[in-house]
Design an enzyme around this catalytic site. Structure first.
Site, short mmCIF file in Angstrom:
data_model
loop_
_atom_site.label_atom_id
_atom_site.label_comp_id
_atom_site.label_asym_id
_atom_site.label_seq_id
_atom_site.Cartn_x
_atom_site.Cartn_y
_atom_site.Cartn_z
N ASN A 141 0.87 -1.18 0.00
CA ASN A 141 0.00 0.00 0.00
C ASN A 141 0.91 1.23 0.00
O ASN A 141 1.53 1.53 1.01
CB ASN A 141 -0.89 -0.03 1.26
CG ASN A 141 -1.67 1.25 1.46
OD1 ASN A 141 -1.80 2.05 0.54
ND2 ASN A 141 -2.21 1.44 2.66
N LYS A 185 0.13 4.29 -0.18
CA LYS A 185 -0.48 5.49 0.45
C LYS A 185 -0.19 6.72 -0.45
O LYS A 185 -0.17 6.58 -1.65
CB LYS A 185 0.05 5.69 1.87
CG LYS A 185 -0.06 4.43 2.72
CD LYS A 185 0.14 4.71 4.17
CE LYS A 185 0.22 3.40 4.93
NZ LYS A 185 0.14 3.58 6.36
N HIS A 209 -9.48 0.94 5.06
CA HIS A 209 -8.18 1.19 5.73
C HIS A 209 -8.42 2.17 6.88
O HIS A 209 -9.22 3.09 6.78
CB HIS A 209 -7.17 1.76 4.74
CG HIS A 209 -5.78 1.78 5.28
ND1 HIS A 209 -5.36 2.72 6.19
CD2 HIS A 209 -4.73 0.94 5.07
CE1 HIS A 209 -4.10 2.46 6.51
NE2 HIS A 209 -3.70 1.38 5.85
N GLU A 248 -6.83 4.59 7.95
CA GLU A 248 -6.61 6.02 7.65
C GLU A 248 -7.82 6.61 6.94
O GLU A 248 -8.12 7.79 7.11
CB GLU A 248 -5.32 6.19 6.81
CG GLU A 248 -4.09 5.96 7.68
CD GLU A 248 -2.86 5.47 6.93
OE1 GLU A 248 -2.83 5.50 5.69
OE2 GLU A 248 -1.91 5.04 7.62
N GLU A 259 -5.30 -5.28 10.55
CA GLU A 259 -4.29 -4.25 10.79
C GLU A 259 -4.62 -3.50 12.08
O GLU A 259 -5.45 -2.58 12.08
CB GLU A 259 -4.28 -3.23 9.65
CG GLU A 259 -3.99 -3.82 8.29
CD GLU A 259 -3.43 -2.77 7.34
OE1 GLU A 259 -2.30 -2.95 6.89
OE2 GLU A 259 -4.12 -1.77 7.08
N GLY A 263 2.53 1.87 10.85
CA GLY A 263 3.54 2.93 10.76
C GLY A 263 4.25 3.25 12.05
O GLY A 263 4.95 4.26 12.14
N SER A 293 3.40 -2.45 10.34
CA SER A 293 4.85 -2.49 10.60
C SER A 293 5.50 -3.81 10.20
O SER A 293 6.45 -4.25 10.85
CB SER A 293 5.14 -2.15 12.07
OG SER A 293 4.76 -0.82 12.34
N GLY A 313 2.80 -1.30 4.28
CA GLY A 313 2.81 0.12 3.96
C GLY A 313 4.23 0.58 3.69
O GLY A 313 4.77 0.38 2.61
N GLY A 314 4.87 1.16 4.71
CA GLY A 314 6.19 1.78 4.58
C GLY A 314 7.21 0.92 3.85
O GLY A 314 7.94 1.41 2.97
C1 PEP Z 1 -0.78 0.05 6.12
O1 PEP Z 1 -0.95 1.25 6.16
O2 PEP Z 1 -1.60 -0.68 5.53
C2 PEP Z 1 0.39 -0.50 6.77
C3 PEP Z 1 0.40 -1.77 7.06
O3 PEP Z 1 1.42 0.37 7.04
P1 PEP Z 1 2.86 0.02 7.66
O4 PEP Z 1 3.33 -1.27 7.04
O5 PEP Z 1 3.72 1.19 7.29
O6 PEP Z 1 2.66 -0.13 9.14
#
Ligand code: PEP
Length: 249
Positions: free
Chosen positions: A9, A11, A92, A94, A170, A176, A211, A232-233
């Site tokens: 993802n 973002k 999600h 966010e 999640e 994050g 994460s 994500g990151g």
């Molecule tokens: C996400 O936003 O779906 C996510 C899992 O982010 P991160 O891996 O950065 O925690």
């Protein structure tokens, strides 16, 4: 080993289409199903460079219409499908947090995605407060309830690369932050999600997100209860994302 899935993802990243293309071009098909959800703006350009077999998705679609209408600024499931996407994220944290997305809005999005022929990666998870108060199961079971009316549309067995529905667990507090639940906690939650889904007559892979990185992916990947990862990151770092894909392959 059952089929595993690793979905990135992006973002609101990266700032330029060229950087998005560079990330996408580095992806190669693997034993696990790999997918990415870049910015909607970059979907079409990425589609043209993406290796066959890598799934492409949107991070969001509008709930206002499945196809067209007077909804300024919105992007529909049909438009996303037309750009070559196979799936969309829905729910999600966010989007729930910053855009006030309610269960009613999320069910409309799922209906539109299915109507347009997109698979859905449905994200659920508890806040830190819910976790501390031991309300995780209660929160997840409420979040999963909106799937009930879709049960008949979700095939039990699929020979498609991407199932019609994928669940991403999640925890909001893990996204994050560098924090994750323990493997035992994730397994316990995945077990609970799987039982809840089967009471709804729904069978879907359950990914973990929050994460996930190149260090912790191997232990998550070894669990038979974790069908993959939503990343994500780390999906924005070519080497880290490749290591996560390898761990689940
Ligand atoms: C996400 O936003 O779906 C996510 C899992 O982010 P991160 O891996 O950065 O925690």
């Amino acid at each position: 080993m059952s089929q595993k899935y690793v979905i990135g993802n992006y973002k609101l990243n990266p700032a330029t289409q060229q950087d998005a293309l560079t990330l996408a071009q580095n992806l190669t098909p693997s034993a696990c199903v790999v997918g990415i959800a870049p910015s909607i703006l970059h979907l079409s350009a990425i589609k043209s460079v993406l290796a066959d077999g890598i799934a492409l998705g949107a991070q969001d679609i509008t709930h206002k219409s499945a196809d067209v209408g007077a909804f300024t600024g919105d992007v529909s499931a049909t438009q996303v499908k037309d750009m070559g996407a196979n799936f969309t994220l829905v729910g999600h944290s966010e989007r729930r947090q910053y855009h006030g997305e309610t269960d009613e809005i999320l069910s409309q999005k799922i209906a539109h995605a299915f109507h347009a022929g997109l698979s859905v990666v449905f994200c659920i998870g508890e806040t830190k407060d819910d976790y501390d108060q031991k309300r995780t199961q209660q929160v997840l079971s409420a979040q999963l309830e909106l799937l009930a009316p879709f049960a008949k549309q979700i095939p039990l067995d699929t020979d498609q690369t991407l199932p019609k529905l994928i669940i991403a667990y999640e925890p909001v507090w893990a996204i994050g932050t560098g924090l994750t639940p323990t493997l035992a906690e994730i397994e316990c939650v995945h077990n609970f999600i799987s039982e809840t889904l089967s009471t709804l007559q729904i069978f879907a892979p359950i990914l973990y997100g929050g994460s996930v990185n190149d260090q912790n992916a191997t232990s998550f990947a070894q669990s038979p209860l974790i069908d993959g990862a939503l990343v994500g990151g780390a999906s924005l770092k070519t080497d880290s994302f490749a290591a996560i894909i390898t761990a689940f392959s």
